[in-house]
Design a protein around this motif. Sequence first.
Motif: not given
Length: 473
Positions: A220-230, A246-254, A257-263
């Motif tokens: 969530a914190r990273a998404a806020i800083l990315a949203e603020w700075t572009g 927080p991933l879904r919310e950040a994506k919805a806000r534009g 942000i991308t995300a990965e998971t691992c096997p």
Amino acid sequence: MIADLVISGATIVTDTAQFSASIAIKDGAILAIGDAAAMPEAKETLDATGKYILPGAIDAHVHFREPGYSHKETWETGTASAAMGGVTTVFEMPNTKPPTGTVEALNLKLKAAESAYVDFGIYGLLGESNLDQLEALIEGGVAGFKCFMGNTFANLPSPPTGAILEGFEIIAKHGYRIALHAENASIMARRETKLKEAGRNDPLAHLAARPPVVAVEAVARAAILAEWTGARIHILHVSSGDELRPLREAKARGVDITAETCPHYLLLDEHAYTEMGSLIRVNPPVREKSHQDQLWAGVRDRTIDMIATDHAPHSAAEKHKDDIWCADCGFTGVETQMPLMLTQVSAGRMTLNDYVRMTSTAPALAFGLYPRKGALLPGSDADLVVIDMDRPETVDSARLQSKSPSTPFDKAEVTGMPIHTLVRGRFVMKDRTLMTDARGHGLSVRRIQRMPTPTPKNLEHTTAAILAAKPSR
Ligand code: DOR
Ligand code: ZN
């Protein structure tokens, strides 16, 4: 025109389609895709009847340990593993010795990478002490950045939020994606101390030290800083269902942000701690089954964009400890991802198109490589993997190329194997055999990387802008 190679008889798989066609390759690129009768003459032909051709996998998260920890892995052994695993491009992490936080360190890594079998991007470090190096690292050829919000192997200090913001401000202007190890260092450090004081040193104490809130807060914190700075960001190794909100919310806000998971997060659960002991120690931890189920839901609804491996080899001696706090975190993965996930495709948990989207298209788009990479199109790099979806195999740690092949998937039964891997038209694996003469064939993707035009935000608020402005009386 005479092609270098024509592969015929296979089903071509993209992120959206499957169709029967031949592929002609010339000078490292795809020349044509179409009916066998329409193919040009070729110097070499390959009959792939009954097989599938996929764009080679792009693994956005590997640790190849060189320079500094070459007893664990080298660029040669790590990329040999990639070649055998159907992976044609890797993005390599900066927690080496020295860390990739200066141009000098980057040049040492580029030198080590000259032995690569497959193409590669190198992440530069975003740390508190090297903010003044970020632009030089871009100039020097990094393909993205990595910020360790939480501590992990090599114990690079996690930058305070103020430093992360300043790093985002600088990188946002250039558009390079910043990958985040999103775990909150302070929560983890306090938990770990208390668990140790209470005498806990069993494998499950590692999971107890890193509850999901650690990751949710950091995402969530990273998404806020990315949203603020572009800034463009990428959340590494999503391990909990809680991070999806927080991933879904950040994506919805534009937010970009991308995300990965691992096997290991998709296929293992808390039973691994009792079954495997310290081998399973990894950051973030493998969690309870309920998280695994939510991660699959996140894969299906595309909250999670990619599957990467966090290939993090450590020697057997470093992995196997009675005291969980003394075991190094992580394990090898780049060679086993494809068989493990193809097995899930056969089980009906995702389609082959989903698999291509998550392992090729999405990382190529996120890191500015599409459609040179991550696509099967005329003009694309001929990075491809021929797979046999019916081939059964037992994962055998002893036969992996990695220098430190300890894996929680040893002896796993899989169905579906990469048979041939080509990087820019050249076989790096053929008939399940590593082509040792292709050592050194790998190139940095920075030559071809084209990030979309960045849109940095709040530039008037950056530290640099505030310092440059004249104070008014
Ligand atoms: O378990 C891990 N090991 N997680 C990381 O983030 C780093 C990695 C390593 O470098 O060993
Ligand atoms: Zn990692």
